[in-house]
Scaffold this motif. Structure first.
Motif, PDB file in Angstrom:
ATOM      1  N   LEU A  62       0.836  -1.207   0.000  1.00 23.92           N
ATOM      2  CA  LEU A  62       0.000   0.000   0.000  1.00 23.92           C
ATOM      3  C   LEU A  62       0.868   1.254   0.000  1.00 23.92           C
ATOM      4  CD1 LEU A  62      -2.783  -1.075   2.525  1.00 23.92           C
ATOM      5  CD2 LEU A  62      -3.034  -0.760   0.063  1.00 23.92           C
ATOM      6  N   ALA A  63       1.978   1.200   0.747  1.00 34.60           N
ATOM      7  CA  ALA A  63       2.879   2.358   0.766  1.00 34.60           C
ATOM      8  C   ALA A  63       3.484   2.595  -0.619  1.00 34.60           C
ATOM      9  CB  ALA A  63       3.982   2.136   1.805  1.00 34.60           C
ATOM     10  N   ARG A  64       3.868   1.493  -1.297  1.00 28.25           N
ATOM     11  CA  ARG A  64       4.426   1.662  -2.646  1.00 28.25           C
ATOM     12  C   ARG A  64       3.376   2.202  -3.608  1.00 28.25           C
ATOM     13  NH1 ARG A  64       6.810  -3.340  -1.247  1.00 28.25           N
ATOM     14  NH2 ARG A  64       5.267  -4.481  -2.481  1.00 28.25           N
ATOM     15  N   LEU A  65       2.145   1.704  -3.480  1.00 24.41           N
ATOM     16  CA  LEU A  65       1.075   2.212  -4.345  1.00 24.41           C
ATOM     17  C   LEU A  65       0.803   3.691  -4.067  1.00 24.41           C
ATOM     18  CD1 LEU A  65      -1.461  -0.767  -4.256  1.00 24.41           C
ATOM     19  CD2 LEU A  65       0.003  -0.073  -6.155  1.00 24.41           C
ATOM     20  N   GLU A  66       0.832   4.055  -2.783  1.00 22.12           N
ATOM     21  CA  GLU A  66       0.599   5.459  -2.435  1.00 22.12           C
ATOM     22  C   GLU A  66       1.711   6.334  -3.006  1.00 22.12           C
ATOM     23  OE1 GLU A  66      -0.325   8.193   1.522  1.00 22.12           O
ATOM     24  OE2 GLU A  66       0.712   6.282   1.729  1.00 22.12           O
ATOM     25  N   GLN A  82       1.198   6.597  -6.699  1.00 22.14           N
ATOM     26  CA  GLN A  82       0.088   7.499  -7.010  1.00 22.14           C
ATOM     27  C   GLN A  82       0.496   8.955  -6.812  1.00 22.14           C
ATOM     28  OE1 GLN A  82      -3.324   8.032  -4.277  1.00 22.14           O
ATOM     29  NE2 GLN A  82      -4.560   7.120  -5.919  1.00 22.14           N
ATOM     30  N   THR A  83       1.228   9.210  -5.723  1.00 21.12           N
ATOM     31  CA  THR A  83       1.690  10.583  -5.461  1.00 21.12           C
ATOM     32  C   THR A  83       2.636  11.049  -6.561  1.00 21.12           C
ATOM     33  OG1 THR A  83       1.482  10.233  -3.076  1.00 21.12           O
ATOM     34  CG2 THR A  83       2.861  12.061  -3.804  1.00 21.12           C
ATOM     35  N   ALA A  84       3.566  10.148  -6.956  1.00 16.70           N
ATOM     36  CA  ALA A  84       4.503  10.513  -8.013  1.00 16.70           C
ATOM     37  C   ALA A  84       3.770  10.737  -9.336  1.00 16.70           C
ATOM     38  CB  ALA A  84       5.559   9.405  -8.176  1.00 16.70           C
ATOM     39  N   GLN A  85       2.760   9.912  -9.602  1.00 18.51           N
ATOM     40  CA  GLN A  85       2.003  10.073 -10.844  1.00 18.51           C
ATOM     41  C   GLN A  85       1.270  11.411 -10.861  1.00 18.51           C
ATOM     42  OE1 GLN A  85      -1.279   7.369 -11.382  1.00 18.51           O
ATOM     43  NE2 GLN A  85      -1.063   7.386 -13.603  1.00 18.51           N
ATOM     44  N   ARG A  86       0.631  11.743  -9.736  1.00 16.65           N
ATOM     45  CA  ARG A  86      -0.086  13.018  -9.675  1.00 16.65           C
ATOM     46  C   ARG A  86       0.867  14.189  -9.818  1.00 16.65           C
ATOM     47  NH1 ARG A  86      -4.234  11.726  -4.620  1.00 16.65           N
ATOM     48  NH2 ARG A  86      -5.684  10.403  -5.800  1.00 16.65           N
ATOM     49  N   ARG A  87       2.034  14.084  -9.141  1.00 18.68           N
ATOM     50  CA  ARG A  87       3.007  15.167  -9.251  1.00 18.68           C
ATOM     51  C   ARG A  87       3.528  15.269 -10.680  1.00 18.68           C
ATOM     52  NH1 ARG A  87       6.143  13.610  -5.524  1.00 18.68           N
ATOM     53  NH2 ARG A  87       7.704  12.553  -6.804  1.00 18.68           N
ATOM     54  N   PHE A  88       3.737  14.102 -11.295  1.00 19.10           N
ATOM     55  CA  PHE A  88       4.223  14.072 -12.671  1.00 19.10           C
ATOM     56  C   PHE A  88       3.218  14.732 -13.609  1.00 19.10           C
ATOM     57  CE2 PHE A  88       4.693  11.953 -16.805  1.00 19.10           C
ATOM     58  CZ  PHE A  88       6.034  12.182 -17.054  1.00 19.10           C
ATOM     59  N   VAL A  89       1.941  14.385 -13.455  1.00 18.53           N
ATOM     60  CA  VAL A  89       0.910  14.973 -14.307  1.00 18.53           C
ATOM     61  C   VAL A  89       0.818  16.475 -14.082  1.00 18.53           C
ATOM     62  CG1 VAL A  89      -1.566  15.033 -14.767  1.00 18.53           C
ATOM     63  CG2 VAL A  89      -0.398  12.835 -14.481  1.00 18.53           C
ATOM     64  N   SER A  90       0.896  16.878 -12.800  1.00 17.61           N
ATOM     65  CA  SER A  90       0.807  18.314 -12.490  1.00 17.61           C
ATOM     66  C   SER A  90       1.988  19.080 -13.078  1.00 17.61           C
ATOM     67  CB  SER A  90       0.767  18.495 -10.967  1.00 17.61           C
ATOM     68  OG  SER A  90       0.778  19.863 -10.628  1.00 17.61           O
ATOM     69  N   ASP A  91       3.215  18.526 -12.896  1.00 18.52           N
ATOM     70  CA  ASP A  91       4.396  19.201 -13.428  1.00 18.52           C
ATOM     71  C   ASP A  91       4.380  19.238 -14.948  1.00 18.52           C
ATOM     72  OD1 ASP A  91       5.271  19.618 -10.870  1.00 18.52           O
ATOM     73  OD2 ASP A  91       6.598  17.874 -10.826  1.00 18.52           O
TER      74      ASP A  91
END
Length: 446
Positions: free
Chosen positions: A218-222, A225-234
């Motif tokens: 779950l920590a790896r998925l979180e 997910q956080t990296a994906q959201r940051r990637f999309v935002s950046d």
């Protein structure tokens, strides 16, 4: 769901299979064990009775030979028969009926008054004649004992099998209860609940390790997910900048045609379009690297040729001095286009931050090939050296879009090098600035 389906699914569960396996194993073991025990028990008792009959025959024979008579003693209730040439001479019980002819061998079983009797044979010499003395003992007690044991086992074995099955069902059910709890907790999680964790029992057993593993997942998925959201935002922010510039110039050109020259507008649109194209290509490459969709071809690649090509390109720009004296023959196996992208990104990064000079070098060092790119710029602080390989990271010195790139070049370098089983690090540069060192497995290494 029907009752039959529910029952079938129960027996297909781990609990049902474990219980069924335990019941079958215990039933087979106890069944064959009971049969073997009854057989051994019966044989042991019969052997004891037969030994008693042998002792009776020996005792009676000794008495007859001592007395020199053909009359059997009948005061002790023993079953005795005296035979001469197959004919009964005397017997202690008139109900004794022997088979005709009398079986040979040291012992045999016959029926007396509906009772099984085992007879032992003993030869007796009386006068000038050879007699045969038979002594018998009843097997009724043996049959009764064997029958009683058989009944007890017939009752005890099924009861024990049922007890083992019930105990296995309960124990396995209790053992799997935490697993079912973990399953329900994880099944209830949605993409918005990845911050939650399952409870870890303090037992220190496999269930505890399973819960810890689920929490790690779950920590790896979180994190992903956080990296994906940051990637999309950046990525959205980076793409918005050139679009905003082109739109701004276009709006000014439409509103005030006399203020914006056509060639200036075309140049701006072309420049921002190229910037956006490079950014999109970098994003697509990173996406392929993330999904491992890019496959290393495994062809021989001469890194020295790639460095010499980049050195000529930078010299052609005329703004920097390029020292290529350290370039030696160095060959690796991999994807030439990806490795060329690594070399170009490192050289572009050095050219972007150099004041006047960059130095390119590569050489074979045993089983690895080392590529080094130095510049005489401000360098990279030790505390920032691990973060520069993250996506969309620019140090304060290069925050502006004119001075810095998109923040993806070094990320591509790190991912491509990792894909080729290599590594990259930042060291103090030989020219006073930053030094990037890439290590890759050498081709045809032993």
């Amino acid at each position: 769901m029907s009752t039959a389906t529910t029952r079938s699914s129960r027996w297909r569960s781990v609990r049902g299979r474990a219980t069924l396996g335990a019941v079958v194993a215990v039933a087979v073991f106890l069944g064959f064990g009971s049969l073997a025990f009854v057989g051994l028990f019966s044989a042991t008792l019969r052997s004891g009775v037969e030994q008693g009959a042998v002792a009776d025959a020996e005792s009676a024979a000794s008495q007859l030979e001592s007395a020199g008579t053909r009359t059997l003693p009948d005061d002790d209730g023993r079953l005795l028969v005296l035979i001469l040439d197959g004919r009964v001479v005397d017997r202690t019980d008139d109900d004794i009926e022997l088979p005709d002819p009398v079986p040979g061998g040291d012992s045999f079983v016959s029926v007396v008054d509906d009772e099984s009797v085992v007879f032992a044979r003993e030869d007796v010499e009386l006068g000038d004649q050879e007699y045969v003395l038979l002594a018998g003992r009843s097997l009724d007690d043996v049959d009764d004992a064997v029958g009683l044991v058989s009944i007890l086992l017939a009752v005890a074995v099924p009861v024990l099998v049922l007890l083992v099955g019930a105990l296995t069902w309960v124990l396995v059910g209790r053992s799997l209860t935490p697993v079912e709890r973990i399953r329900r907790e994880v099944a209830a999680l949605s993409a918005a609940d990845l911050h939650r964790r399952v409870a870890v029992p303090a037992t220190g057993d496999e269930i505890s390790r399973l819960a810890s593993t689920m929490n790690d997942m779950l920590a790896r998925l979180e994190d992903a997910q956080t990296a994906q959201r940051r990637f999309v935002s950046d990525a959205s922010h980076e793409l918005r900048s050139p679009l905003a510039v082109m739109r701004q110039y276009a709006e000014v050109a439409v509103a005030h045609p006399d203020r914006v020259d056509g060639s200036e507008l075309a140049s701006t649109v072309l420049e921002e379009g190229l910037r956006m194209q490079g950014l999109v290509e970098s994003l697509l490459l990173l996406a392929k690297l993330d999904e491992r969709a890019t496959v290393v071809s495994g062809r021989a690649v001469d890194l020295d040729d790639l460095l010499l090509t980049e050195a000529a390109r930078v010299r052609g720009a005329g703004s920097l001095t390029v020292d290529a004296g350290g370039i030696a023959a160095a060959r690796v196996e991999g994807d030439e286009q990806l490795l060329a992208r690594v070399v170009r990104n490192l050289v572009d990064n050095a050219a972007r931050h150099a004041r006047s000079t960059i130095r390119l070098a590569c050489w074979t060092d045993g089983p690895v090939v080392r590529v080094r790119v130095d510049d005489d710029g401000a360098g990279v602080p030790i505390g920032d050296r691990s973060s520069v390989f993250e996506r969309f990271v620019r140090l304060d010195e290069s925050r502006s879009r004119d001075a810095g790139g998109s923040g993806l070049g070094l990320s591509i370098v790190a991912d491509v090098v990792r894909l080729h089983d290599g590594s990259v690090e930042i060291v103090d540069g030989a020219l006073g600035g930053a030094g990037f060192v890439v290590m890759l497995p050498a081709a045809n290494r032993s």
